[in-house]
Design a protein around this motif. Sequence first.
Motif, mmCIF file in Angstrom:
data_model
loop_
_atom_site.group_PDB
_atom_site.id
_atom_site.type_symbol
_atom_site.label_atom_id
_atom_site.label_comp_id
_atom_site.label_asym_id
_atom_site.label_seq_id
_atom_site.Cartn_x
_atom_site.Cartn_y
_atom_site.Cartn_z
ATOM 1 N N HIS A 55 -5.308 -5.185 -4.877
ATOM 2 C CA HIS A 55 -6.479 -4.858 -4.011
ATOM 3 C C HIS A 55 -6.098 -4.973 -2.598
ATOM 4 C CE1 HIS A 55 -10.776 -5.347 -3.063
ATOM 5 N NE2 HIS A 55 -10.593 -6.632 -1.664
ATOM 6 N N ARG A 111 2.585 1.543 4.563
ATOM 7 C CA ARG A 111 3.828 0.797 3.941
ATOM 8 C C ARG A 111 4.339 -0.171 4.562
ATOM 9 N NH1 ARG A 111 6.685 4.460 -0.349
ATOM 10 N NH2 ARG A 111 4.834 5.797 -0.189
ATOM 11 N N MET A 146 0.911 -0.959 0.279
ATOM 12 C CA MET A 146 -0.039 -0.182 0.264
ATOM 13 C C MET A 146 0.567 1.223 -0.657
ATOM 14 S SD MET A 146 -1.559 0.213 3.738
ATOM 15 C CE MET A 146 -2.034 1.972 3.545
ATOM 16 N N ASP A 147 0.387 2.198 -0.659
ATOM 17 C CA ASP A 147 1.177 3.224 -0.921
ATOM 18 C C ASP A 147 1.112 4.589 0.755
ATOM 19 O OD1 ASP A 147 2.558 2.979 -3.099
ATOM 20 O OD2 ASP A 147 0.215 2.736 -4.671
ATOM 21 N N GLY A 148 0.143 4.307 1.156
ATOM 22 C CA GLY A 148 -0.857 5.555 1.881
ATOM 23 C C GLY A 148 -0.507 5.203 3.225
ATOM 24 N N ARG A 154 -4.353 -1.963 -2.455
ATOM 25 C CA ARG A 154 -3.562 -1.011 -2.742
ATOM 26 C C ARG A 154 -5.101 0.295 -2.571
ATOM 27 N NH1 ARG A 154 0.787 0.253 -4.448
ATOM 28 N NH2 ARG A 154 2.181 -1.583 -4.641
ATOM 29 N N GLY A 155 -5.968 -0.653 -2.399
ATOM 30 C CA GLY A 155 -7.790 0.391 -2.838
ATOM 31 C C GLY A 155 -8.744 0.200 -3.807
ATOM 32 N N ALA A 161 -10.924 6.181 -1.401
ATOM 33 C CA ALA A 161 -10.690 5.324 -2.419
ATOM 34 C C ALA A 161 -9.230 5.290 -2.869
ATOM 35 C CB ALA A 161 -11.505 5.932 -4.176
ATOM 36 N N GLU A 162 -8.395 5.382 -2.187
ATOM 37 C CA GLU A 162 -7.079 5.443 -2.866
ATOM 38 C C GLU A 162 -6.765 3.724 -1.536
ATOM 39 O OE1 GLU A 162 -3.866 7.506 -3.954
ATOM 40 O OE2 GLU A 162 -5.733 8.855 -5.102
ATOM 41 N N LEU A 163 -6.707 3.793 -0.395
ATOM 42 C CA LEU A 163 -6.559 2.944 0.486
ATOM 43 C C LEU A 163 -6.980 1.839 0.446
ATOM 44 C CD1 LEU A 163 -7.430 5.802 3.515
ATOM 45 C CD2 LEU A 163 -5.223 4.683 2.371
ATOM 46 N N ARG A 179 -4.333 10.166 1.529
ATOM 47 C CA ARG A 179 -4.265 10.459 0.209
ATOM 48 C C ARG A 179 -6.046 10.023 0.211
ATOM 49 N NH1 ARG A 179 -0.787 7.399 -1.946
ATOM 50 N NH2 ARG A 179 0.188 8.543 -0.627
#
Length: 225
Positions: free
Chosen positions: A222, A167, A95-97, A224-225, A140-142, A137
Amino acid sequence: MHLAGTGLVALFVIALGFIYWRDRNALKARRFKLFEACLALFDHHRLTQDAVNFPVLTGSYGGFDVRIEPLADHVVFRKIPSLWLLVTVKHALPMDGTFDLLARAQNVEFYSPSDSLQVRIATPDAWPRHTTLKADRPAAELPMNVLDPHVRTLFADPRSKELVVTRRGVRIVYQAHSGNRSEYLVMRSAAFREAHVPAALLRSLLDQAVAVCVDLAGGGAHARG
């Protein structure tokens, strides 16, 4: 007479110094036993103690690198102090956030990254109303759907304070003890006398953090959001 008086003062100062040294060492030894009942949970562990603070426990739990840091919180005047456990499981996650769910936020949670996160997200209807969700963020991005069952389980316990996911891994903040009310109001002392962490409690918190890591890691793209 002057010399005798000086001698008595010196003896008094020495006695006070001895009492301070004795009480300080006793406090340090008592606090060092905070995790005494929990050590068998770990594949290997290390305890480090700075001065008379509670010890920090690091080690390996079920193959995961973990860190458990006790934190005495008596920031808010007239609030009964809390001894928080910051239970961190380190694991690279897809995950990026950064996700931070904080219960009963009072804007004095100095241990929390919440203030540094700029995006306030409406908590899902099924999540506890007393929680505040912030991130770096949009929702939707989580991995909200992956986190949903873990949030419901963790925050069903009123002592759960925070869930942080990045992350690099997962951190749960949990109220292990609260201070003695009468002692704190009179002496402003947050001693947490005879505080200890039961093995069952720490196992439960570690298992919950590991479960979040495993589900997020298993989710792959998945997650990642």
